[in-house]
Design a protein around this motif. Structure first.
Motif, PDB file in Angstrom:
ATOM      1  N   PRO A   1       0.855  -1.250   0.351  1.00  0.00           N
ATOM      2  CA  PRO A   1      -0.089  -0.020   0.223  1.00  0.00           C
ATOM      3  C   PRO A   1       1.085   1.523   0.198  1.00  0.00           C
ATOM      4  O   PRO A   1       1.884   0.894   0.286  1.00  0.00           O
ATOM      5  N   HIS A   2      -0.066   2.600  -0.562  1.00  0.00           N
ATOM      6  CA  HIS A   2       1.150   3.933  -0.003  1.00  0.00           C
ATOM      7  C   HIS A   2       1.145   4.190   0.482  1.00  0.00           C
ATOM      8  O   HIS A   2       0.031   3.936   1.642  1.00  0.00           O
ATOM      9  N   PRO A   3       2.195   4.532   1.512  1.00  0.00           N
ATOM     10  CA  PRO A   3       2.151   4.826   2.787  1.00  0.00           C
ATOM     11  C   PRO A   3       1.315   6.081   2.994  1.00  0.00           C
ATOM     12  O   PRO A   3       0.670   5.689   4.356  1.00  0.00           O
ATOM     13  N   LEU A   4       0.866   6.863   2.314  1.00  0.00           N
ATOM     14  CA  LEU A   4       0.252   8.391   2.647  1.00  0.00           C
ATOM     15  C   LEU A   4      -1.095   7.882   2.167  1.00  0.00           C
ATOM     16  O   LEU A   4      -2.066   8.304   3.315  1.00  0.00           O
ATOM     17  N   SER A   5      -1.417   6.836   1.131  1.00  0.00           N
ATOM     18  CA  SER A   5      -3.181   7.333   0.750  1.00  0.00           C
ATOM     19  C   SER A   5      -3.122   5.825   0.888  1.00  0.00           C
ATOM     20  O   SER A   5      -4.930   6.260   1.597  1.00  0.00           O
TER      21      SER A   5
END
Length: 135
Positions: free
Chosen positions: A65-69
Motif C-alpha cells: 500500500p502507498h504509505p500516505l494514501s
C-alpha cells in the motif's frame, strides 16, 4: 510498539520522522516485525457465503500500500470462487485493488494465527469493499 489495529479497526499509522512531520502525526519509528492480534471469528466462519459469492484468495502478489494514501493493488495468483448453492471453481489471474484505510474499517480477522516471515497475524482476513478485476 505501535498498535495500528485495535478491536478490528485501523487506529493509526506507524510513522517514521519524515512522514510523521509531514502528516503532523506522532512519530513512532519505522515498522519492523509486525504482530497483529487475532480476531474472534474462526476461519471456517470467515468463509461463510452469507448468500453472496465469495472469492477466497490463497496466493497473490505482494500488496504494497502507498504509505500516505493507502491505495493498493495486487495480482491474483490463485484463488477459489465460491457461489451460493455449492458451486466453486479455481481462479488464476486478475487483480485486487482498494484502499487499506477504507478496507480495514470493516475487516474480519480469524481467531487462528500464523507466522509468515516478519508477520505474526491472523491466518485469514476477510475484506469487503475491494475491487476485483479479471475474467
Amino acid at each position: 510498539r505501535v498498535d495500528v489495529i485495535q478491536n478490528g479497526a485501523f487506529c493509526r499509522r506507524a510513522n517514521d520522522q519524515r512522514h510523521g512531520c509531514w502528516l503532523k502525526e506522532a512519530i513512532s519509528g519505522q515498522a519492523g516485525n509486525v504482530v497483529i492480534a487475532a480476531g474472534t471469528t474462526c476461519s471456517a466462519d470467515l468463509l461463510a457465503l452469507d448468500g453472496a459469492p465469495l472469492l477466497h484468495l490463497r496466493r497473490f502478489s505482494v500488496l504494497q500500500p502507498h504509505p500516505l494514501s493507502g491505495a493498493f493493488s495486487g495480482e491474483i495468483r490463485l484463488g477459489t470462487l465460491h457461489q451460493p448453492g455449492g458451486n466453486s471453481w479455481p481462479i488464476k489471474g486478475g487483480s485486487m485493488s482498494g484502499n487499506v484505510f477504507t478496507a480495514f474499517r470493516r475487516v474480519h480477522l480469524s481467531a487462528e494465527r500464523s507466522l509468515q516471515g516478519k508477520l505474526l497475524g491472523p491466518r485469514m482476513i476477510r475484506l469487503q469493499g475491494v475491487q476485483i478485476t479479471g475474467e
